[in-house]
Design a protein around this motif. Structure first.
Motif, short mmCIF file in Angstrom:
data_model
loop_
_atom_site.label_atom_id
_atom_site.label_comp_id
_atom_site.label_asym_id
_atom_site.label_seq_id
_atom_site.Cartn_x
_atom_site.Cartn_y
_atom_site.Cartn_z
N ALA A 1 -12.57 6.13 -5.83
CA ALA A 1 -12.04 6.71 -4.32
C ALA A 1 -10.90 7.38 -4.19
O ALA A 1 -9.90 6.97 -4.87
N PHE A 2 -10.84 8.51 -3.44
CA PHE A 2 -9.34 9.29 -3.33
C PHE A 2 -8.87 9.20 -1.87
O PHE A 2 -9.45 9.44 -1.04
N ILE A 3 -7.60 9.19 -1.70
CA ILE A 3 -7.06 9.30 -0.58
C ILE A 3 -6.14 10.44 -0.75
O ILE A 3 -5.16 10.63 -1.30
N MET A 4 -6.55 11.75 -0.26
CA MET A 4 -6.04 12.90 -0.69
C MET A 4 -5.12 13.35 0.13
O MET A 4 -5.10 14.16 0.91
N ASP A 5 -3.66 12.58 0.07
CA ASP A 5 -2.59 12.74 0.80
C ASP A 5 -1.68 13.68 0.30
O ASP A 5 -1.37 13.97 -0.91
N GLY A 6 -1.07 14.33 1.02
CA GLY A 6 0.02 15.64 0.73
C GLY A 6 0.09 17.02 0.98
O GLY A 6 0.72 17.79 0.45
N ASN A 7 -1.11 17.36 1.50
CA ASN A 7 -1.45 18.60 1.74
C ASN A 7 -0.29 19.33 2.63
O ASN A 7 0.09 20.42 2.31
N ARG A 8 0.18 18.69 3.69
CA ARG A 8 1.11 19.35 4.68
C ARG A 8 2.34 19.36 3.78
O ARG A 8 3.34 20.29 4.04
N ARG A 9 2.90 18.37 3.15
CA ARG A 9 4.26 18.42 2.34
C ARG A 9 4.00 19.28 1.25
O ARG A 9 5.12 20.07 1.05
N PHE A 10 3.10 19.61 0.73
CA PHE A 10 2.84 20.53 -0.24
C PHE A 10 3.21 22.11 0.32
O PHE A 10 3.68 22.79 -0.27
N ALA A 11 2.42 22.27 1.57
CA ALA A 11 2.63 23.31 2.13
C ALA A 11 4.04 23.81 2.46
O ALA A 11 4.47 24.74 2.45
N GLN A 12 4.89 22.63 3.08
CA GLN A 12 6.14 23.06 3.30
C GLN A 12 6.90 23.31 1.98
O GLN A 12 7.86 24.24 2.22
N LYS A 13 6.58 22.56 1.00
CA LYS A 13 7.23 22.90 -0.34
C LYS A 13 6.88 24.13 -0.68
O LYS A 13 8.00 24.77 -1.44
N ALA A 14 5.90 24.76 -0.67
CA ALA A 14 5.33 26.08 -1.08
C ALA A 14 5.77 27.19 0.02
O ALA A 14 5.51 28.31 -0.19
N HIS A 15 6.33 26.89 1.03
CA HIS A 15 6.59 27.81 1.89
C HIS A 15 5.20 28.49 2.40
O HIS A 15 5.30 29.58 2.63
N VAL A 16 3.95 27.88 2.89
CA VAL A 16 2.94 28.41 3.14
C VAL A 16 2.69 27.51 4.63
O VAL A 16 2.98 26.46 4.89
N GLN A 17 1.76 28.07 5.38
CA GLN A 17 1.20 27.32 6.67
C GLN A 17 0.32 26.18 6.09
O GLN A 17 -0.08 26.06 4.88
N ARG A 18 0.31 25.21 7.33
CA ARG A 18 -0.29 23.96 7.02
C ARG A 18 -1.80 24.15 6.69
O ARG A 18 -2.43 23.43 5.80
N GLN A 19 -2.50 25.37 7.25
CA GLN A 19 -3.76 25.27 6.81
C GLN A 19 -4.09 25.67 5.51
O GLN A 19 -5.10 25.44 4.99
N GLU A 20 -3.16 26.56 4.94
CA GLU A 20 -3.15 26.88 3.79
C GLU A 20 -3.09 25.72 2.79
O GLU A 20 -3.84 25.37 1.74
N GLY A 21 -2.22 24.67 2.98
CA GLY A 21 -2.11 23.58 2.32
C GLY A 21 -3.62 22.86 2.35
O GLY A 21 -3.97 22.22 1.32
N HIS A 22 -4.08 22.63 3.60
CA HIS A 22 -5.44 22.14 3.56
C HIS A 22 -6.59 22.90 2.75
O HIS A 22 -7.08 22.27 1.98
#
Lengths: 369, 216
Positions: free
Chosen positions: A64-85
């Motif tokens: 089982a995976f809790i796929m956490d960190g999309n939004r933080r990744f988006a911030q880190k990569a300077h992209v939109q949240r939607q792109e993170g997802h």
């Protein structure tokens, strides 16, 4: 000692590599295998070597995976949240492939929690739109899904979702229902507490319908009434992004699972992170097996005790004052147990039928564009 | 002296004592280890506003719990002397939450749980609700998360823990209160033997740095 270990590892690798017949049964390279949900991903030599070494030990069958960190990744990569997802979904597709390479045929993921509805309308709508795209795409890949035997299940309170998404999901679930080579369970509009409360509600429904008695309610029966009843409990639960909590995910099912918390953000998850988690599972394997076995023994004893009490009560009501001998008592107990099992079996069939009907009704309502 | 820690008013710290010794039916209970731990915790407690400790023992078979109870109380007297009245020790038993000993000033509570208090409590609540449905006092449609939650609180008044300190090498909750730990931070520590004040404090600092977004 190191030389000895290296020797064992080398032998294990050679044996697995040349003798194993189960390698890549599911996805054969060379054939047209393009699927949006399971990425094409060849393992490098080193990755294959590591996989084979790992497979020499006990491997989890359900992760089982809790796929956490999309939004933080988006911030880190300077992209939109939607792109993170979006990247998060791509990573899911890749990780499913990696799991299949490691012989892990069942994966459950936490895609959207009921708590996530609290997010901004913009973000929630964006996530719903992403889901629509992905499920629609999935439906166009039906042939490949069938060839590879991929069964998609969606767990959660789907009535909370927009109706068109419900219909898309239902269509995907019904279309892949009969497949049985690998299983992907997506938790959408899900929290564990809702799942458990829903299971209790279903058992109460069973009592209302006269299918079961309150005394039939047990730990085992509750487990069979959860959304995840068609899957075994996860052997391994992985949460990314460094958070160390379960966030209302599979609380009942993971009581005896190996929990691994990793600090990597989900869109950056790699083959090596997965191997690290599997290694952790292997290190805890014996203790967890022991604990699980003890627990199951306890469950069986409790059930027997409960049955005995019910029989004693029944005999008392029926009783004519004469005490029963041990043999007759034992016979009564066996009869009672058999009739209870029969009752429960009928109830679970009725429950499965009720759930299947909901999906097939929704599915027939759907109009695929 | 101590950095401000973002702790809730009632900070529950649950300790999971994971000793495989118990699985092998070892009758010896390491009072000394519990004693040491309680002492380290006592020092820490002086800095917290309000705290409750729960000790969870992964013991499957029925134990002579009164012995454990006596042992803990005895250690408390020896260790804490004047302050021992500030603590009360409770055993959770099969749905009843009887106060076994007088609590004079209840600043801190030590509760000892077992796997029965987890899934089994939920099953018992489920049975209760099903019996109510059978007697037509309720319908199945009345059952939801809130109803189940309040029923569970009624039988065993355990608030959701903010933090679980897990001792031992086994990476699992081993059946610990599944309903209650949905938002609980789980911090692993190598062993409860010879645990020091610094170890505990370090864990609490880690807890203070957690950012709970609660879905948002």
């Amino acid at each position: 000692m190191l030389r000895g270990f290296a020797l064992v590892a080398a032998v294990a690798f050679l044996c697995r590599h040349f003798l194993s017949e189960e390698e890549d049964v599911i996805l054969q390279p060379g054939k047209s295998t393009v699927m949006s949900w399971i990425r094409e991903r060849e393992l490098s030599f080193i990755e294959r070597l590591t996989a084979n070494i790992l497979k020499a030990g006990p491997m989890p069958k359900h992760v089982a995976f809790i796929m956490d960190g999309n939004r933080r990744f988006a911030q880190k990569a300077h992209v939109q949240r939607q792109e993170g997802h979006s990247q998060g979904f791509e990573k899911l597709a890749e990780t499913l492939r990696l799991c299949l390479n490691l012989g892990i045929h069942e994966v459950t993921v936490y895609a959207f929690s009921i708590e996530n509805f609290k997010r901004s309308k913009e973000e929630v709508d964006g996530l719903m739109e992403l889901a629509r795209q992905k499920f629609s795409r999935l439906l166009t890949e039906h042939e490949n899904l069938e060839r590879h035997g991929v069964c998609i299940r969606v767990l959660g309170d789907l009535t909370l979702l927009p109706i068109d998404l419900q219909q898309l999901i239902a269509k995907a679930v019904v279309a892949t229902k009969a497949h049985n080579k690998c299983f992907l369970n997506v938790c959408f509009a899900y929290t564990s507490r809702h799942e458990i409360a829903n299971a209790v509600k279903e058992m109460a429904w069973g009592v209302e319908q006269g299918l079961i008695k309150p005394s039939d309610v047990s730990e085992v029966l509750l487990g069979e009434c959860l959304y995840s009843s068609n899957s075994p409990n996860p052997d391994l639960l992985i949460r990314t992004s460094g958070e160390v909590r379960l966030s209302d995910f599979l609380l009942w099912q993971t009581s005896y699972s190996c929990l691994v918390f990793q600090s990597v953000l989900w869109p950056e998850y790699s083959f090596w992170n997965l191997c690290e988690a599997v290694l952790q599972y292997q290190l805890s394997y014996r203790s967890l097996q022991k604990a699980g076995d003890l627990h199951r023994e306890g469950q069986a004893l409790q059930q027997m005790e409960a049955d005995r009490c019910c029989v004693a009560e029944l005999l008392q009501h029926r009783g004519n004052g004469k005490p029963m001998d041990a043999q007759s008592r034992q016979k009564e107990l066996l009869n009672y147990t058999a009739s209870r099992e029969e009752r429960v079996h009928c109830f679970l069939n009725a429950l499965q039928h009720k759930r299947d009907t909901v999906f097939s009704d929704l599915s027939s309502q759907a109009v695929v564009a | 002296m101590f950095p401000r820690m973002r702790l809730h008013k009632y900070t529950w710290i649950k300790i999971i004592v994971k000793k495989l010794k118990y699985l092998q039916m070892d009758p010896k209970i390491p009072f000394q280890e519990i004693q040491q731990f309680l002492y380290a915790f006592h020092i820490l407690k002086l800095k917290l506003q309000k705290g409750q400790v729960i000790i969870y023992q992964f013991i499957q078979q029925k134990r002579n719990n009164s012995r454990l109870m006596e042992g803990i109380l005895k250690q408390q007297q020896e260790l804490l002397g004047m302050d021992s009245s500030k603590y009360s020790v409770e055993f959770m038993k099969n749905g009843t939450d009887k106060q076994e000993h007088q609590v004079l000033s209840c600043q801190s509570v030590v509760k000892v749980l077992s796997p029965d208090d987890g899934r089994l409590s939920i099953v018992q609540a489920a049975q209760q609700l099903c019996r109510a449905v059978e007697l037509k006092e309720k319908t199945s449609k009345d059952i939801n998360v809130t109803v189940l939650d309040s029923l569970l609180r009624e039988s065993k008044n355990i608030p959701d823990p903010d933090l679980v300190l897990k001792f031992g090498p086994v990476e699992s909750t081993l059946g610990f209160l599944p309903w209650h730990i949905r938002l609980t931070e789980i911090i692993s520590m190598p062993s409860h033997v010879d645990v020091s004040y610094d170890d505990l404090f370090g864990a609490l600092q880690r807890y203070a740095m957690c950012d709970q977004r609660l879905g948002k």
